[in-house]
Design a protein around this motif. Structure first.
Motif, PDB file in Angstrom:
ATOM      1  N   GLU A 205       0.988  -1.216   0.034  1.00 23.53           N
ATOM      2  CA  GLU A 205      -0.025  -0.009  -0.078  1.00 23.53           C
ATOM      3  C   GLU A 205       0.934   1.403  -0.096  1.00 23.53           C
ATOM      4  O   GLU A 205       0.344   2.536  -0.343  1.00 23.53           O
ATOM      5  CB  GLU A 205      -0.935   0.113   1.203  1.00 23.53           C
ATOM      6  CG  GLU A 205      -2.387  -0.741   1.090  1.00 23.53           C
ATOM      7  CD  GLU A 205      -2.970  -0.101  -0.178  1.00 23.53           C
ATOM      8  OE1 GLU A 205      -3.350   0.796  -0.257  1.00 23.53           O
ATOM      9  OE2 GLU A 205      -3.404  -1.015  -1.027  1.00 23.53           O
ATOM     10  N   TRP A 206       2.115   1.039   0.301  1.00 25.74           N
ATOM     11  CA  TRP A 206       2.904   2.438   0.539  1.00 25.74           C
ATOM     12  C   TRP A 206       4.276   2.356  -0.181  1.00 25.74           C
ATOM     13  O   TRP A 206       4.993   3.052  -0.294  1.00 25.74           O
ATOM     14  CB  TRP A 206       3.465   2.555   2.215  1.00 25.74           C
ATOM     15  CG  TRP A 206       2.163   3.113   2.722  1.00 25.74           C
ATOM     16  CD1 TRP A 206       1.300   1.935   3.696  1.00 25.74           C
ATOM     17  CD2 TRP A 206       1.630   4.525   3.056  1.00 25.74           C
ATOM     18  NE1 TRP A 206       0.429   3.069   4.261  1.00 25.74           N
ATOM     19  CE2 TRP A 206       0.420   4.230   3.792  1.00 25.74           C
ATOM     20  CE3 TRP A 206       1.984   5.527   2.468  1.00 25.74           C
ATOM     21  CZ2 TRP A 206      -0.390   5.553   4.172  1.00 25.74           C
ATOM     22  CZ3 TRP A 206       1.137   6.510   2.763  1.00 25.74           C
ATOM     23  CH2 TRP A 206      -0.028   6.445   3.651  1.00 25.74           C
TER      24      TRP A 206
ATOM     25  N   ALA B 220      -4.488   7.098  -4.830  1.00 28.37           N
ATOM     26  CA  ALA B 220      -4.889   7.120  -3.568  1.00 28.37           C
ATOM     27  C   ALA B 220      -5.253   8.258  -2.880  1.00 28.37           C
ATOM     28  O   ALA B 220      -6.133   8.589  -2.119  1.00 28.37           O
ATOM     29  CB  ALA B 220      -3.550   6.402  -2.808  1.00 28.37           C
TER      30      ALA B 220
END
Lengths: 176, 600
Positions: free
Chosen positions: B397-398, B408
């Motif tokens: 996700e990062w 995002a």
């Protein structure tokens, strides 16, 4: 702006940029020297223009042109039009200046200058007089410069006047 | 040239008439209203400003560092680099002449007399800057007390004892010297003395030590500066000195311990980080930072300076580690971010890992999961705990492409939920530490462009400022009498300031990430008045100091502790603490009013 142009057509495609919608975020201060103060008969002697970007007056890139009776005005006007583009015009006694320019420019491009106009004496009046008609205000350019604590004019030529208008404009413009 | 430029003022009086014409022709004019920035913090200047009318103040951390009136020019430092944390603000309505940098450089080259004056002025500015920095580092070095270094407990023998007894005492007590009691006086006998007397001079080991010891002890009080200890040792060419406390001998300070206390110094660590050739080297350097923070703190160095140093060191460590684990193509095509308090540069001890990686669109790194997992694992070994919210490069996700980051960001703004708010807040604080910083600039630019003037969005974003209760000063004073309640200083004081300021900064599309810098930038934009800004910056510093103190005291506990007990504070600290809480309450009201948080 469009209404004022009804029935008139820009007939010189090279100057399409005058009607461009693109916003450079800049303004341009203009001033002139003329043979009299009568807009109907006065002849242009000189024109000056200096661009204003953000807080800055782009003095180093100013334009000052002189008109002589024995020379055609078009080359000088061409340089002037290219410098002002579609930017709003800023000036002192601007209707007089633009009136003279229009007389010279209209035969050349088919329309008067379509640019938005900002009269600095008007800006000054609005900033000082909140109740209309109650106060007399000295609207001479030197008086305005003095009241706003701006540097005095270096001379009475077109460029000095354009520069003074630009400073008044930047001091009084209410941005954001 | 109609603009009146004053050529009588140095250095411009050195110019020839032709050069004056060149200069006058290249001038632009800047018009600045009172209280507006002429040159914002950290902004590089494209021109030299020469004041024609009005007054400009140079501000540093909210204080006026210098003032420039008509004829004065600034700022050579900003013209040839950056002036960190300095901003120039019009104190009155001001008109400046603007001399473009290339013209200045050319004039300085063509006219040596003029160039010399410019160079001198520039060198002076640089020296001032260098002093600012090294003062801060020197403060840590010179302010450390003997008390902080390790003292060897004294080992005594009587004057009648033999050389052999002395050697035995040294061996059993693991000492390199013994103190000799001879009636009222005390002498010293070192291992070197023993060697010289027995081996070189051939004295029998049964000789009494009394006459052989030296009785002119080099002594220093325990509260003296470590630096003085170093000077004493150098002056007398000895490797240990006797440390006294209230006139009595407290122990011996060995040169090696003195040096190791002094070498906790940030530069030494920074050097170790830069030279680290393996993750193991880096782990050692990283371990030293904790010692450094303690030294700095007990030495009385102000917390913002500690935070600056620690930020610098942590980022160096992250950068070096990333360089060690990532292949060159990954380095070239990605940007490593630190976020949250790391990004704001406000962490004081090792805090949770909050980091991410932006990859260039179209770039694929087959080995990525292994590399990012390695990176997070090494950091954990270095003592940076994993992020409880899993905001780490090892979480896909990062670690994703720029366009995925943009998606995002779009969702955080336009479909906000609880997590989106948190993510946005954390990401807004991001700072680039390695790789191509342009990627973060682009992602942040996208964030700024997506922010509408939708006040509903900002209200929603700002609301957590009010999430935790801040006890009022009066209330906690009442509690003092019967053993005060512990207060979570993070929730009650620090978080409301950080988040409230963050919301105000985001609304103004500011690029600063540090809370104190944001406070001053907001003051420059007149969102906060200067008085409130000053008080907030001070309160934030004070609360951070209390928090660091609480955490250093509790450092042996594994869990991070944010509670402070007003009852255990000194009267002075407690009063200031209560003032801070009152200010935080007032600030919350300001935020609530600004973002209309009370209207439902």
């Amino acid at each position: 702006m469009i209404a004022r142009l009804r029935g008139q057509q820009l007939n010189a495609p090279a100057y399409d940029f005058l009607l461009s919608e693109e916003d450079s975020g800049e303004a341009v201060a203009v001033a002139c020297e003329a043979t009299s103060y009568d807009p109907a008969t006065a002849e242009l002697r000189a024109l000056a223009a200096v661009r204003i970007r953000g807080n800055r007056i782009l003095a180093s890139r100013h334009l000052a042109v002189a008109f002589r009776p024995d020379e055609p005005p078009e080359p000088a006007l061409d340089r002037f039009l290219r410098l002002i583009g579609n930017r709003p015009l800023v000036g002192y006694y601007l209707d007089f200046t633009v009136g003279l320019i229009d007389r010279a420019v209209q035969p050349m491009i088919g329309i008067p200058l379509p640019n938005e106009r900002v009269e600095v004496s008007g800006l000054y009046y609005e900033s000082r007089v909140k109740v209309p008609g109650k106060n007399a205000l000295n609207l001479r350019l030197d008086a305005i410069l003095g009241a706003l604590d701006l540097p005095g004019r270096a001379g009475d030529d077109a460029y000095s006047n354009a520069l003074a208008s630009a400073m008044v404009y930047l001091r009084l413009k209410t941005d954001e | 040239m109609p603009e009146a430029f004053d050529f009588a003022v140095p250095p411009f009086d050195r110019l020839t008439p032709d050069e004056r014409t060149t200069l006058a022709r290249s001038l632009d004019i800047g018009v600045y209203a009172k209280d507006t920035p002429v040159l914002a913090r950290d902004e590089a200047a494209d021109c030299l400003f020469i004041v024609q009318k009005g007054l400009v103040q140079e501000r540093h951390h909210g204080e006026t560092a210098a003032a420039f009136g008509p004829g004065d020019s600034f700022d050579l430092r900003a013209l040839f680099g950056r002036s960190p944390n300095h901003s120039f603000v019009a104190a009155e309505d001001t008109v400046c002449h603007l001399l473009p940098r290339p013209v200045l450089v050319e004039l300085a080259r063509a006219n040596p007399a003029f160039g010399e004056l410019i160079c001198e002025a520039f060198a002076e500015r640089l020296r001032a800057a260098a002093n600012e920095r090294s003062n801060r580092e020197m403060a840590a070095l010179t302010m450390a007390r003997v008390r902080e270094a390790y003292l060897h407990p004294p080992v005594y023998v009587e004057a009648s004892a033999t050389l052999r007894d002395a050697a035995l005492a040294m061996k059993t007590q693991q000492a390199s010297s013994v103190l000799v009691r001879d009636g009222a006086r005390t002498g010293i006998l070192t291992g070197t003395d023993l060697r010289d007397r027995v081996v070189l001079d051939g004295l029998p080991v049964t000789t009494a030590v009394g006459p052989l010891a030296r009785y002119e002890l080099i002594e220093l009080d325990r509260d003296e500066l470590l630096f003085n200890a170093l000077i004493l040792m150098t002056k007398h060419s000895v490797r240990r000195i006797v440390i006294t406390e209230a006139g009595k001998i407290a122990g011996l300070l060995e040169q090696i311990d003195l040096l190791s206390a002094l070498s906790n110094h940030s530069q030494v660590i920074a050097l170790q980080v830069d030279r680290a050739e393996s993750t193991e080297d880096l782990r050692k350097a990283s371990a030293d930072t904790v010692g450094l923070i303690r030294t700095l703190h007990v030495t009385g160095v102000r917390v913002p300076f500690i935070a600056d140093l620690v930020t610098e060191l942590n980022r160096k460590i992250f950068r070096r580690l990333f360089e060690l684990v990532a292949p060159p193509d990954l380095l070239a095509n990605s940007c490593l971010l630190v976020m949250g308090s790391e990004g704001r540069g406000e962490q004081l001890l090792k805090t949770d890992q909050d980091n991410g990686l932006i990859l260039r669109d179209g770039y694929e790194c087959p080995d990525l999961p292994r590399i990012t997992a390695d990176f997070s694992r090494h950091l954990e070994e270095f003592g940076y705990p994993p992020c409880p919210g899993n905001i780490m490069v090892s979480n896909p996700e990062w670690t994703k492409s720029l366009s995925a980051y943009k998606d995002a960001i779009f969702n955080w703004i336009h479909r906000p939920d609880e997590a989106a708010q948190l993510n946005l807040a954390i990401f807004y604080d991001a700072a680039a530490v390695a790789g191509d910083t342009g990627l973060l600039d682009e992602a942040r630019g996208y964030l700024m462009a997506r922010l509408s003037d939708n006040s509903g969005f900002f209200s929603h974003f700002a609301r957590p400022t009010l999430a935790f209760d801040t006890p009022s000063g009066l209330f906690s004073t009442l509690f003092d009498r019967r053993g005060a309640q512990p207060i979570d200083i993070k929730k009650a004081g620090i978080f409301p300031i950080v988040h409230g300021i963050r919301a105000l900064a985001l609304e103004k599309h500011m690029t600063e990430t540090n809370t104190v810098e944001r406070i001053w930038a907001l003051a420059d934009k007149r969102v906060l008045d200067r008085k409130l800004a000053g008080e907030l910056a001070e309160a934030f510093t004070f609360l951070s100091t209390l928090r660091l103190k609480a955490r250093i005291d509790a450092a042996h506990e594994v869990k991070i502790d944010n509670t402070v007990r007003p009852a255990e504070m000194t009267k002075l600290d407690r009063d200031q603490f209560n003032d801070c809480l009152a200010l935080v309450k007032a600030f919350k009201e300001f935020v609530s009013y600004h973002f209309h948080l009370n209207m439902h």
